[in-house]
Design an enzyme around this catalytic site. Structure first.
Site, short mmCIF file in Angstrom:
data_model
loop_
_atom_site.label_atom_id
_atom_site.label_comp_id
_atom_site.label_asym_id
_atom_site.label_seq_id
_atom_site.Cartn_x
_atom_site.Cartn_y
_atom_site.Cartn_z
N GLU A 55 2.35 -10.21 0.21
CA GLU A 55 2.66 -8.79 0.19
C GLU A 55 4.15 -8.60 0.41
OE1 GLU A 55 0.92 -4.56 1.99
OE2 GLU A 55 0.50 -6.44 3.03
N ASP A 98 0.84 -1.18 0.00
CA ASP A 98 0.00 0.00 0.00
C ASP A 98 0.89 1.24 0.00
OD1 ASP A 98 0.54 -0.89 2.89
OD2 ASP A 98 -0.08 1.18 3.15
N HIS A 150 1.52 -8.87 -3.75
CA HIS A 150 0.50 -7.89 -3.39
C HIS A 150 1.23 -6.55 -3.24
CE1 HIS A 150 -3.34 -6.57 -1.57
NE2 HIS A 150 -2.57 -5.81 -0.82
N ASP A 202 1.15 -17.71 -4.89
CA ASP A 202 1.71 -16.60 -5.67
C ASP A 202 0.56 -15.87 -6.35
OD1 ASP A 202 4.11 -16.30 -8.40
OD2 ASP A 202 3.30 -14.85 -7.02
#
Length: 636
Positions: free
Chosen positions: A618, A242, A564, A609
């Protein structure tokens, strides 16, 4: 050095393909904070045909192919395309470090299909250079694999090789060289540059197309901060997949990287990272660390306290950072004093390290850090345990902690090591006995419990007047803990230090932290077995694991492809951004992608994956940093 890679497939397929091998094993790969949810997919990507698919649906589509068919297809293509193609092919039942091994170090591969012998062949001409007998089979309870060891430690000649196991196949290629991990270190450390916020990033001709424009150039105070109005605190590193920035996680990360410099400075000082600051007279590792340090310092309020984080209220969609239009807000505790003790103490510790590290390169910046550290320490004396919980309406990463005593201990130890002031020494000596057990059982969540760093830095300090009893106690306990790790790692079929309980969110970070602990122990109480076992953990991360996968993006012949990670998911590149470490197996199955895996899997198998698997795939700066530390320890 340009690392070999698997041939690329289309982006739509590559999002989440599981490689099905003749043995029936599946090559999965990818997360961390428990309150993250997969944000909506970027519609602009969909319009270009870049539709995200789940790995389970891909697996169902591929499973009906008979194993014998795959074997025949492999034989056909090998015959048709010759030796050059063969060098790119690997058999997943043969697990090697896909980067390689140091000439004088232990060299072990793992075979999970029944066999008797193995050969090591030179990749350039397929000539056999070493023959060996596989060890007896043993059951690895964590993965369910029947494991045989191929030991080729006696092979010391530099070169590029592969293992050939009759009846099983061949391994991915690997190298033996004195500087075999140099480029991997470069990629791991340079990955922090790719996580920069507030500036344009371009990886250049080495990775064309890996760029993003300047992002998050405007900020503001959230109502929970106790202030209002604009707060254009530009900089720092995006924390993970993020675009948030968190002082607590930046603390453990930046502290680890500064320790990398302090312990392995002679190994890394001349390594150019090809970042904008390269050539300015300071080592590039310190140039990159400074980008995040500046942001951390600007998260300190006038009273000395540090706000906990700067994020939007919610996670953005899978868009490039410059396309994230959610407000970037400085978020506090929601009530006076609005800053948190853990964040403030972390800032004090990191700034205290920076004060001594940057002194030879920028005395003014070093002094600024020391002033910030002292001011932060005084704030924690006034507010010794103000904890943080997400305010109402905020659901980005919390990095919560119910007790900040270990953060304060770390701050006191680093301030003592930097200044020699008796007040910091008195605090440490009075409180350290409460935290000695942390050396025997380190926390998998390094950002939450940092007592071990406090104890180690005190023992590493050269300040006169240190408590000799405390130093001797810490050295003894650290060495004993390291010997315990060595013993259990040698008994582990995969030669990894993980316990069954360690397969948590970010288990690969736990692996790297075990490696860091062993290398620190080697400084405090030198023992070659500590270094060897640290390298065993690195081998696990780079391919010697149940999936035969390198968990570093674009590193090795069989790396993970679908982290991620928003820039990787939203960008136009066929492969993810390079050098990033995936979170790894997570037995708790804390996302929907993991919950779709078959029930009853052993802990080491709970991984996929898949971009959707934020709980296993992530990336995050707090496990990237000990990876850098571990790699730095291997350098010439």
């Amino acid at each position: 050095m340009k690392l070999a890679r698997k041939s690329k497939v289309g982006r739509t397929a590559q999002r989440s393909v599981l490689a099905v091998t003749p043995s029936g094993e599946h090559n999965h790969c990818r997360c961390r904070r428990q309150n993250e949810r997969l944000a909506p997919l970027n519609n602009s990507s969909r319009s270009k045909g870049d539709i995200m698919t789940t790995s389970t649906s891909r697996l169902r589509a591929r499973l009906p192919i008979p194993s014998i068919g795959l074997i025949l297809l492999t034989i056909f293509f090998l015959g048709a395309m010759g030796t050059a193609y063969a060098a790119e092919v690997g058999s997943i039942p043969i697990k090697v470090d896909q980067v390689g091994y140091l000439p004088g170090a232990s060299k072990v591969a793992v075979v999970t299909a029944a066999a008797t012998t193995f050969e090591v062949k030179r990749a350039s001409d397929n000539v056999t250079v070493f023959k060996g007998t596989l060890g007896p089979a043993s059951l690895d309870a964590d993965s369910g694999d029947s494991v045989q060891i191929a030991d080729f430690t006696k092979l010391r000649q530099p070169g590029t090789y592969y293992l050939d196991v009759p009846g099983v196949g061949r391994s991915w290629a690997f190298s033996i060289r004195r500087d075999v991990f140099l480029h991997t270190y470069y990629l791991a450390m340079r990955a922090f540059y790719s996580q920069r916020c507030g500036t344009a990033v371009d990886l250049g001709t080495e990775f064309p197309g890996y760029t993003h424009a300047a992002c998050h150039l405007k900020g503001e105070f959230h109502s929970s901060s106790g202030k209002q109005g604009e707060r254009d605190n530009i900089g720092g590193w995006h924390d993970a997949g993020d675009y948030g920035r968190y002082v607590v996680n930046s603390g453990i990360t930046t502290g680890t990287l500064l320790w990398t410099w302090e312990i392995f400075g002679p190994k890394v000082k001349s390594i150019k990272l090809n970042i904008p600051e390269s050539g300015n007279g300071a080592p590039d590792i310190l140039n990159e660390i400074r980008w995040n340090l500046e942001w951390m310092l600007n998260m300190q309020d006038e009273d000395g306290g540090a706000w906990h984080k700067q994020t939007s209220e919610h996670f953005p969609a899978f868009v490039m950072p410059e396309d994230d239009r959610l407000p970037s807000e400085v978020i506090g505790t929601g009530q006076a004093p609005f800053k948190s003790t853990c964040a403030t103490a972390d800032l004090a510790a990191v700034a205290a390290i920076a004060a001594r590290v940057y002194q030879p390169f920028d005395a003014k910046f070093a002094a600024r850090n020391l002033a910030a550290a002292r001011k932060a320490w005084l704030w924690t004396e006034k507010y010794p345990n103000v904890v943080f919980k997400n305010p109402q309406g905020v659901d980005t990463g919390e990095y919560g902690d119910t007790y900040c005593g270990d953060e304060r201990l770390w701050a006191a130890a680093e301030l003592w090591r930097t200044t020699g002031d008796a007040a910091y020494d008195d605090f440490f000596v009075k409180h350290y006995p409460d935290f000695r057990p942390s050396l025997e059982a380190p926390s998998p969540e390094g950002w939450r419990e940092v007592a071990a760093l406090a104890l180690w830095t005190y023992a590493l300090s050269t300040q006169k007047g240190a408590d000799a009893t405390a130093v001797a106690d810490i050295r003894k306990r650290t060495a004993a803990a390291a010997r315990t790790i060595v013993e259990r790692t040698r008994k582990n079929p995969y030669r990894v230090s993980l316990l069954p309980k360690d397969y948590v969110w970010g288990s690969n970070g736990v692996v790297a932290n075990y490696g860091m602990e062993l290398l620190v122990a080697n400084v405090l109480a030198p023992d070659p077995s500590f270094v060897e076992t640290a390298q065993d953990n690195l081998h696990y991360l780079l391919g010697r694991n149940t999936f035969s996968i390198s968990w570093m993006t674009q590193v090795g012949a069989n790396p993970c492809h679908h982290p991620h990670h928003r820039p990787s998911g939203a960008g136009k590149n066929a492969e993810p951004w390079p050098g990033l470490l995936s979170g790894g197996p997570n037995a708790a199955r804390q996302d929907d992608a993991l919950k779709k895996l078959p029930p009853g899997l052993p802990p080491a198998k709970v991984y996929v994956d898949d971009q959707a698997s934020y709980a296993s795939n992530e990336i995050a700066i707090n496990w990237q940093a000990p990876l850098v530390f571990l790699l730095a320890g291997t350098l010439p």
